[in-house]
Design a protein around this motif. Structure first.
Motif, PDB file in Angstrom:
ATOM      1  N   ASN A 103      68.888  13.134 144.108  1.00 35.80           N
ATOM      2  CA  ASN A 103      67.735  12.191 144.167  1.00 35.80           C
ATOM      3  C   ASN A 103      67.261  12.007 142.697  1.00 35.80           C
ATOM      4  OD1 ASN A 103      67.421  11.211 146.897  1.00 35.80           O
ATOM      5  ND2 ASN A 103      67.140  13.630 147.120  1.00 35.80           N
ATOM      6  N   SER A 104      67.748  12.466 141.525  1.00 33.09           N
ATOM      7  CA  SER A 104      67.202  12.651 140.139  1.00 33.09           C
ATOM      8  C   SER A 104      68.554  12.365 139.265  1.00 33.09           C
ATOM      9  CB  SER A 104      66.477  13.880 139.840  1.00 33.09           C
ATOM     10  OG  SER A 104      65.768  14.254 140.785  1.00 33.09           O
ATOM     11  N   GLU A 105      68.194  12.042 138.094  1.00 34.96           N
ATOM     12  CA  GLU A 105      69.332  11.849 137.045  1.00 34.96           C
ATOM     13  C   GLU A 105      69.198  12.994 136.058  1.00 34.96           C
ATOM     14  OE1 GLU A 105      70.002   9.098 132.999  1.00 34.96           O
ATOM     15  OE2 GLU A 105      68.580   8.502 134.792  1.00 34.96           O
ATOM     16  N   TYR A 106      70.462  13.776 135.690  1.00 33.95           N
ATOM     17  CA  TYR A 106      70.607  14.814 135.009  1.00 33.95           C
ATOM     18  C   TYR A 106      70.366  14.096 133.621  1.00 33.95           C
ATOM     19  CZ  TYR A 106      71.908  19.063 132.630  1.00 33.95           C
ATOM     20  OH  TYR A 106      72.061  20.031 131.700  1.00 33.95           O
ATOM     21  N   VAL A 107      69.636  14.747 132.577  1.00 35.52           N
ATOM     22  CA  VAL A 107      69.540  14.110 131.333  1.00 35.52           C
ATOM     23  C   VAL A 107      69.621  15.243 130.283  1.00 35.52           C
ATOM     24  CG1 VAL A 107      67.985  12.223 131.820  1.00 35.52           C
ATOM     25  CG2 VAL A 107      66.987  14.319 131.337  1.00 35.52           C
ATOM     26  N   GLY A 108      70.147  16.549 130.828  1.00 33.34           N
ATOM     27  CA  GLY A 108      70.639  17.513 129.963  1.00 33.34           C
ATOM     28  C   GLY A 108      69.356  17.915 128.878  1.00 33.34           C
ATOM     29  N   MET A 109      69.781  18.163 127.396  1.00 34.02           N
ATOM     30  CA  MET A 109      68.821  18.752 126.649  1.00 34.02           C
ATOM     31  C   MET A 109      68.077  17.338 126.071  1.00 34.02           C
ATOM     32  SD  MET A 109      69.163  21.886 126.469  1.00 34.02           S
ATOM     33  CE  MET A 109      68.004  22.095 125.033  1.00 34.02           C
ATOM     34  N   ASN A 110      68.350  16.487 126.885  1.00 36.30           N
ATOM     35  CA  ASN A 110      67.488  15.169 126.112  1.00 36.30           C
ATOM     36  C   ASN A 110      66.115  15.071 127.325  1.00 36.30           C
ATOM     37  OD1 ASN A 110      69.012  14.317 124.325  1.00 36.30           O
ATOM     38  ND2 ASN A 110      70.069  13.043 125.693  1.00 36.30           N
ATOM     39  N   PHE A 111      66.038  16.042 128.011  1.00 32.73           N
ATOM     40  CA  PHE A 111      64.829  16.055 128.999  1.00 32.73           C
ATOM     41  C   PHE A 111      63.392  15.582 128.529  1.00 32.73           C
ATOM     42  CE2 PHE A 111      61.367  17.641 131.543  1.00 32.73           C
ATOM     43  CZ  PHE A 111      61.171  17.147 132.561  1.00 32.73           C
ATOM     44  N   HIS A 113      62.511  14.373 125.593  1.00 34.31           N
ATOM     45  CA  HIS A 113      62.270  13.110 125.045  1.00 34.31           C
ATOM     46  C   HIS A 113      62.410  12.008 126.026  1.00 34.31           C
ATOM     47  CE1 HIS A 113      63.328   9.832 122.177  1.00 34.31           C
ATOM     48  NE2 HIS A 113      64.391   9.361 122.922  1.00 34.31           N
ATOM     49  N   GLU A 114      63.189  12.090 127.122  1.00 34.62           N
ATOM     50  CA  GLU A 114      63.239  10.982 128.079  1.00 34.62           C
ATOM     51  C   GLU A 114      61.966  10.912 129.012  1.00 34.62           C
ATOM     52  OE1 GLU A 114      65.274   7.791 129.558  1.00 34.62           O
ATOM     53  OE2 GLU A 114      65.748   8.974 127.970  1.00 34.62           O
ATOM     54  N   ALA A 115      61.515  12.421 129.276  1.00 31.03           N
ATOM     55  CA  ALA A 115      60.301  12.266 130.079  1.00 31.03           C
ATOM     56  C   ALA A 115      59.206  11.768 129.413  1.00 31.03           C
ATOM     57  CB  ALA A 115      59.881  13.789 130.408  1.00 31.03           C
ATOM     58  N   THR A 123      60.581   3.091 129.194  1.00 34.07           N
ATOM     59  CA  THR A 123      61.721   3.137 129.955  1.00 34.07           C
ATOM     60  C   THR A 123      61.448   3.060 131.508  1.00 34.07           C
ATOM     61  OG1 THR A 123      64.028   3.963 130.336  1.00 34.07           O
ATOM     62  CG2 THR A 123      62.350   5.804 129.956  1.00 34.07           C
ATOM     63  N   PRO A 124      62.142   2.550 132.331  1.00 32.33           N
ATOM     64  CA  PRO A 124      61.704   2.305 133.770  1.00 32.33           C
ATOM     65  C   PRO A 124      61.672   3.737 134.286  1.00 32.33           C
ATOM     66  CG  PRO A 124      63.781   1.162 133.376  1.00 32.33           C
ATOM     67  CD  PRO A 124      63.504   1.996 132.244  1.00 32.33           C
ATOM     68  N   GLU A 125      60.477   4.100 135.232  1.00 36.45           N
ATOM     69  CA  GLU A 125      60.279   5.192 135.787  1.00 36.45           C
ATOM     70  C   GLU A 125      61.297   5.399 136.807  1.00 36.45           C
ATOM     71  OE1 GLU A 125      56.540   7.158 138.665  1.00 36.45           O
ATOM     72  OE2 GLU A 125      56.093   5.611 137.067  1.00 36.45           O
ATOM     73  N   LYS A 139      54.546  21.079 124.877  1.00 39.98           N
ATOM     74  CA  LYS A 139      53.849  19.879 124.254  1.00 39.98           C
ATOM     75  C   LYS A 139      53.759  18.841 125.131  1.00 39.98           C
ATOM     76  CE  LYS A 139      52.637  17.499 120.966  1.00 39.98           C
ATOM     77  NZ  LYS A 139      51.017  17.308 120.793  1.00 39.98           N
ATOM     78  N   LEU A 140      54.837  18.609 126.273  1.00 34.70           N
ATOM     79  CA  LEU A 140      54.775  17.810 127.220  1.00 34.70           C
ATOM     80  C   LEU A 140      53.587  18.066 128.248  1.00 34.70           C
ATOM     81  CD1 LEU A 140      58.743  17.414 128.322  1.00 34.70           C
ATOM     82  CD2 LEU A 140      57.121  15.681 127.085  1.00 34.70           C
ATOM     83  N   ILE A 141      53.345  19.320 128.552  1.00 31.08           N
ATOM     84  CA  ILE A 141      52.085  19.825 129.556  1.00 31.08           C
ATOM     85  C   ILE A 141      50.999  19.036 128.839  1.00 31.08           C
ATOM     86  CG2 ILE A 141      50.982  21.462 130.560  1.00 31.08           C
ATOM     87  CD1 ILE A 141      53.889  22.680 131.095  1.00 31.08           C
ATOM     88  N   GLU A 142      50.636  19.556 127.638  1.00 33.75           N
ATOM     89  CA  GLU A 142      49.503  19.406 126.662  1.00 33.75           C
ATOM     90  C   GLU A 142      49.081  18.101 126.648  1.00 33.75           C
ATOM     91  OE1 GLU A 142      50.406  21.286 123.068  1.00 33.75           O
ATOM     92  OE2 GLU A 142      50.018  23.348 123.706  1.00 33.75           O
ATOM     93  N   ASP A 143      50.417  17.280 126.602  1.00 34.25           N
ATOM     94  CA  ASP A 143      50.130  15.689 126.464  1.00 34.25           C
ATOM     95  C   ASP A 143      50.006  14.987 127.811  1.00 34.25           C
ATOM     96  OD1 ASP A 143      50.424  16.163 123.760  1.00 34.25           O
ATOM     97  OD2 ASP A 143      52.322  15.268 123.498  1.00 34.25           O
ATOM     98  N   GLY A 144      49.864  15.914 128.787  1.00 35.80           N
ATOM     99  CA  GLY A 144      49.453  15.107 130.161  1.00 35.80           C
ATOM    100  C   GLY A 144      50.899  14.584 130.866  1.00 35.80           C
ATOM    101  N   VAL A 145      51.886  14.829 130.426  1.00 44.56           N
ATOM    102  CA  VAL A 145      53.310  14.540 130.840  1.00 44.56           C
ATOM    103  C   VAL A 145      53.676  15.230 132.040  1.00 44.56           C
ATOM    104  CG1 VAL A 145      55.963  14.072 130.717  1.00 44.56           C
ATOM    105  CG2 VAL A 145      54.274  13.516 128.748  1.00 44.56           C
ATOM    106  N   PRO A 146      53.768  14.706 133.430  1.00 43.25           N
ATOM    107  CA  PRO A 146      53.984  15.572 134.690  1.00 43.25           C
ATOM    108  C   PRO A 146      55.334  16.332 134.630  1.00 43.25           C
ATOM    109  CG  PRO A 146      53.943  13.318 135.128  1.00 43.25           C
ATOM    110  CD  PRO A 146      53.513  13.410 133.760  1.00 43.25           C
ATOM    111  N   VAL A 147      55.365  17.663 134.479  1.00 46.14           N
ATOM    112  CA  VAL A 147      56.527  18.264 134.508  1.00 46.14           C
ATOM    113  C   VAL A 147      56.409  19.528 135.147  1.00 46.14           C
ATOM    114  CG1 VAL A 147      57.530  17.366 132.324  1.00 46.14           C
ATOM    115  CG2 VAL A 147      56.251  19.759 132.205  1.00 46.14           C
ATOM    116  N   ALA A 148      57.549  20.130 135.852  1.00 49.45           N
ATOM    117  CA  ALA A 148      57.623  21.304 136.363  1.00 49.45           C
ATOM    118  C   ALA A 148      58.766  22.123 136.277  1.00 49.45           C
ATOM    119  CB  ALA A 148      57.289  20.995 138.054  1.00 49.45           C
TER     120      ALA A 148
END
Length: 159
Positions: A103-111, A113-115, A123-125, A139-148
């Protein structure tokens, strides 16, 4: 390498390997340990029996004792035996992995940047997964980008 039996605050017990006892202490002190079953961040060493070689097996190249085969819960000689989950936790992880990969797209080491591009609306959600360096994830977490973090290795990196 050293193997410790660990336990979380929910009384889940699991084994984990560490480069040394000092490496375990460093990870524990920095809060970088989590339960392999529930993900709790409160983990400590559990009581465990020492692994002592029987007499005559002092040579590190000597074969393992016969009872060591009991530690392998999968049937030997069965086609695909090593690919079968050994317990409920492994089964749940295998199901999670199948769901994420289907159910997800693998973006490799570009995660990272793409997130960030998805979060910023450039880019589309969509659901993505991939790899990020610790500093990128922080840095993503500090900027409020939801990642886990995911509790498995991407298929291209596993044997």
């Amino acid at each position: 390498m050293i193997k410790f039996t660990l336990k979380c605050d929910r009384d889940h017990r699991f084994d984990s390997w560490f480069q040394s006892a000092a490496a375990f202490e460093k990870l524990a002190a920095t809060g970088n340990l989590s339960c392999a079953i529930c993900g709790s961040g409160t983990v400590e060493k559990a009581m465990m029996a020492p692994s002592v070689a029987p007499r005559g097996l002092k040579d590190k190249h000597a074969p393992a004792p016969a009872h060591a085969a009991q530690d392998v819960p999968r049937a030997q000689g069965t086609p695909g035996a090593l690919r079968q989950p050994a317990n409920q936790a492994e089964q749940a992880l295998a199901e999670l992995r199948r769901h994420v990969e289907a159910n997800s797209e693998y973006v490799g080491m570009n995660f990272a940047h793409e997130a960030r591009r998805i979060h910023d609306g450039e880019t589309p959600e969509r659901s993505i997964y991939g790899e990020a360096r610790p500093d990128e994830a922080r840095k993503l977490i500090e900027d409020g980008v939801p990642v886990a973090p995911l509790p498995f290795i991407p298929g291209r990196k596993s044997n």
